[in-house]
Design a protein around this motif. Sequence first.
Motif, PDB file in Angstrom:
ATOM      1  N   GLY A 260       0.888  -1.149   0.005  1.00 54.24           N
ATOM      2  CA  GLY A 260      -0.015   0.013   0.047  1.00 54.24           C
ATOM      3  C   GLY A 260       0.921   1.173  -0.170  1.00 54.24           C
ATOM      4  N   TYR A 261       1.928   1.152   0.773  1.00 54.80           N
ATOM      5  CA  TYR A 261       2.677   2.205   1.000  1.00 54.80           C
ATOM      6  C   TYR A 261       3.579   2.713  -0.379  1.00 54.80           C
ATOM      7  N   LEU A 262       4.353   1.477  -0.600  1.00 51.63           N
ATOM      8  CA  LEU A 262       5.406   1.637  -1.475  1.00 51.63           C
ATOM      9  C   LEU A 262       4.935   1.682  -2.848  1.00 51.63           C
ATOM     10  N   SER A 263       3.526   1.109  -3.097  1.00 54.19           N
ATOM     11  CA  SER A 263       2.965   1.357  -4.588  1.00 54.19           C
ATOM     12  C   SER A 263       2.972   2.842  -4.947  1.00 54.19           C
ATOM     13  N   LEU A 264       2.685   3.579  -4.005  1.00 51.28           N
ATOM     14  CA  LEU A 264       2.316   5.057  -4.230  1.00 51.28           C
ATOM     15  C   LEU A 264       3.740   5.893  -4.181  1.00 51.28           C
ATOM     16  N   LEU A 265       4.734   4.975  -3.937  1.00 50.49           N
ATOM     17  CA  LEU A 265       6.085   5.848  -4.149  1.00 50.49           C
ATOM     18  C   LEU A 265       6.850   5.299  -5.386  1.00 50.49           C
ATOM     19  N   TYR A 266       6.080   4.297  -5.993  1.00 53.34           N
ATOM     20  CA  TYR A 266       6.733   3.640  -7.307  1.00 53.34           C
ATOM     21  C   TYR A 266       6.029   3.975  -8.178  1.00 53.34           C
ATOM     22  N   PHE A 267       4.901   3.687  -8.482  1.00 52.36           N
ATOM     23  CA  PHE A 267       3.946   3.484  -9.575  1.00 52.36           C
ATOM     24  C   PHE A 267       3.457   4.865 -10.019  1.00 52.36           C
ATOM     25  N   PRO A 268       3.342   5.975  -9.319  1.00 53.96           N
ATOM     26  CA  PRO A 268       2.701   7.234 -10.065  1.00 53.96           C
ATOM     27  C   PRO A 268       3.647   7.882 -10.747  1.00 53.96           C
ATOM     28  N   THR A 269       3.204   8.226 -12.127  1.00 47.46           N
ATOM     29  CA  THR A 269       3.812   9.051 -13.054  1.00 47.46           C
ATOM     30  C   THR A 269       3.989  10.690 -12.826  1.00 47.46           C
ATOM     31  N   VAL A 270       5.028  10.862 -12.113  1.00 45.17           N
ATOM     32  CA  VAL A 270       5.168  12.489 -11.710  1.00 45.17           C
ATOM     33  C   VAL A 270       6.340  12.866 -12.349  1.00 45.17           C
ATOM     34  N   PRO A 271       6.483  14.214 -12.322  1.00 45.51           N
ATOM     35  CA  PRO A 271       7.549  14.557 -12.891  1.00 45.51           C
ATOM     36  C   PRO A 271       8.943  14.628 -12.153  1.00 45.51           C
ATOM     37  N   GLN A 272       8.761  14.938 -10.619  1.00 45.74           N
ATOM     38  CA  GLN A 272       9.743  14.578 -10.045  1.00 45.74           C
ATOM     39  C   GLN A 272       9.860  13.198  -9.267  1.00 45.74           C
ATOM     40  N   ALA A 273      10.430  12.256 -10.020  1.00 53.41           N
ATOM     41  CA  ALA A 273      10.183  10.765  -9.723  1.00 53.41           C
ATOM     42  C   ALA A 273      11.479  10.383  -8.832  1.00 53.41           C
ATOM     43  N   TRP A 274      11.919  11.045  -7.785  1.00 55.18           N
ATOM     44  CA  TRP A 274      13.155  10.771  -7.160  1.00 55.18           C
ATOM     45  C   TRP A 274      12.942   9.406  -6.478  1.00 55.18           C
ATOM     46  N   LEU A 275      11.731   9.350  -5.907  1.00 58.77           N
ATOM     47  CA  LEU A 275      11.379   8.025  -5.158  1.00 58.77           C
ATOM     48  C   LEU A 275      11.647   6.770  -6.014  1.00 58.77           C
ATOM     49  N   ARG A 276      10.894   6.885  -7.086  1.00 62.33           N
ATOM     50  CA  ARG A 276      10.925   5.564  -8.207  1.00 62.33           C
ATOM     51  C   ARG A 276      12.363   5.524  -8.587  1.00 62.33           C
ATOM     52  N   GLU A 277      13.173   6.365  -8.955  1.00 61.26           N
ATOM     53  CA  GLU A 277      14.299   6.551  -9.327  1.00 61.26           C
ATOM     54  C   GLU A 277      15.506   5.884  -8.029  1.00 61.26           C
ATOM     55  N   THR A 278      15.228   6.329  -7.139  1.00 58.60           N
ATOM     56  CA  THR A 278      16.062   5.647  -6.009  1.00 58.60           C
ATOM     57  C   THR A 278      15.868   4.274  -5.798  1.00 58.60           C
ATOM     58  N   ILE A 279      14.549   3.851  -6.005  1.00 64.89           N
ATOM     59  CA  ILE A 279      14.171   2.239  -5.828  1.00 64.89           C
ATOM     60  C   ILE A 279      14.732   1.733  -6.968  1.00 64.89           C
ATOM     61  N   GLN A 280      14.824   2.156  -7.936  1.00 67.64           N
ATOM     62  CA  GLN A 280      15.155   1.510  -9.177  1.00 67.64           C
ATOM     63  C   GLN A 280      17.045   1.483  -9.145  1.00 67.64           C
ATOM     64  N   THR A 281      17.652   2.388  -8.889  1.00 66.57           N
ATOM     65  CA  THR A 281      18.956   2.506  -8.806  1.00 66.57           C
ATOM     66  C   THR A 281      19.615   1.977  -7.708  1.00 66.57           C
ATOM     67  N   LYS A 282      19.024   2.090  -6.197  1.00 67.02           N
ATOM     68  CA  LYS A 282      19.614   1.585  -5.201  1.00 67.02           C
ATOM     69  C   LYS A 282      19.052   0.256  -4.674  1.00 67.02           C
ATOM     70  N   TYR A 283      17.970   0.243  -4.988  1.00 67.95           N
ATOM     71  CA  TYR A 283      17.135  -0.915  -4.334  1.00 67.95           C
ATOM     72  C   TYR A 283      16.286  -1.697  -5.316  1.00 67.95           C
ATOM     73  N   PRO A 284      16.952  -2.357  -6.231  1.00 65.00           N
ATOM     74  CA  PRO A 284      16.351  -3.225  -6.926  1.00 65.00           C
ATOM     75  C   PRO A 284      15.364  -4.292  -6.599  1.00 65.00           C
ATOM     76  N   ARG A 285      15.851  -5.127  -5.670  1.00 61.44           N
ATOM     77  CA  ARG A 285      15.206  -6.008  -4.975  1.00 61.44           C
ATOM     78  C   ARG A 285      13.865  -5.322  -4.490  1.00 61.44           C
ATOM     79  N   ILE A 286      13.693  -4.389  -3.981  1.00 59.54           N
ATOM     80  CA  ILE A 286      12.485  -3.692  -3.418  1.00 59.54           C
ATOM     81  C   ILE A 286      11.732  -3.393  -4.821  1.00 59.54           C
ATOM     82  N   GLY A 287      11.906  -2.984  -5.730  1.00 60.70           N
ATOM     83  CA  GLY A 287      11.491  -2.586  -7.071  1.00 60.70           C
ATOM     84  C   GLY A 287      10.855  -3.999  -7.589  1.00 60.70           C
TER      85      GLY A 287
END
Length: 443
Positions: A260-287
């Motif tokens: 519930g919490y992580l999905s709103l950090l990862y899936f929204p398409t927003v201009p400043q997607a620093w959370l999704r970028e952080t998950i993809q680059t530093k925490y690929p297992r979480i992604g």
Amino acid sequence: MVLELHVWGPAFGLPSIEPECIATVAYCQRVIPKGDWTLVAEHDPTVGATESLPILFDDDVATASGFEDIVAYLRNHPAVTNDLDVNLSSRQQIDRTAFITFLQSTATPLIDLSLYVSAENYNTATSSAYTAILPWYANYTVPPKRRDLARARTAHMGLSSLDVDTTAEEGFAPGRGTASSEYEAAKRAAGIPTESQPSAMSMGRGKGLGGLLGGQVYAARFRLDALSGELLDPLSDLLGKRDHLFRGEQPSSLDCLAFGYLSLLYFPTVPQAWLRETIQTKYPRIGAYIRKLRKEFFYTDEVDPVDVWSVSTGAKKSLRSTSLPWTARSQTLASSTVASAKEILGNIPGLSALSRRHNVVVSQPTLVSKRVRSELPSPLFVNTLLGVTTVFAVGLASLAVHHRRSPREGELIFWALRPTTGLGEAGSILSVFANSLHDGAMY
């Protein structure tokens, strides 16, 4: 006997715009047999006693609200045959309780910053997402209220630079790229190692570290990276190499809440997607974990707010393209008119304060001869307010008929239309009402 779950409406392809609503839908999807529950996209949290969503109704009675209370209620419900936490050890049960509190305290500020405090994300994505799930009158009041609440919850973090409504706009101007990309580009120009280009630090090139730290955007990004690590590092350690947090083969209720919490950090398409970028680059297992949970809970469904709105308003009976049991709200034209009148009157400064009831607390037994002055509104005020509300409701009903065009027909963003003076949040709604009546008089 059918269970009925009321949640905030869908957004960003997810079943709700609120994390605990998403988590509760995921849990119900796993433990309640198909046909024994329905799902209602709600926008009025006052449908229950606690005035908060999600709310679970059992036989038309509000029985529990909030993720934890609903999970506890369903564990003992006869319709539920699958307890996701039944095989957890006593140590895992303790860890589950601790991580629920941890998620709520660390992930909520990140969602606030990403979807509400960041002006570019709010104006571009969040506001229009609310437009798709709210009736027209609520667009003027609900999103600003939720944004003000998010600002208040994160005010102590010193990240007001994300809100370009109160700071210089050049850092987050549209078309300038994301904060993450500019941050990495500035580090490369300064000779500082980056995620994509590790190299020895060279302070003789570009602006140097002092110039990098001088910008508000980059200073905010350092803080955002630290906040993200506070959430994602412990979750990454708990997950390890498993598919789920406690067991490899089956999700627990904690996995539902984490999604519930992580999905709103990862899936929204927003201009400043620093959370999704952080998950993809530093925490690929979480992604990978987030994407896997989405398939487990909702298969390949992406919830369309337009379709859900059609079901909620009764235009469609059901949706065949989703596994979720969406159903219509039990709301008549009269109740809708009263709700809109209540929403508008409740946001008029002064009037909302006068009509607010207060409890009278008496600390000692009241004597018969002693008169206690009540703080409740006088009968004259109540009767006057009732008359005004009735006249206003009738006019609003005619406006509702005139205003049949659904806000879901276009990407309307109501924040740009709301004045900040005069009657406050209700002023813009009343101006729309007055203009509509004037147009009607012209014909």
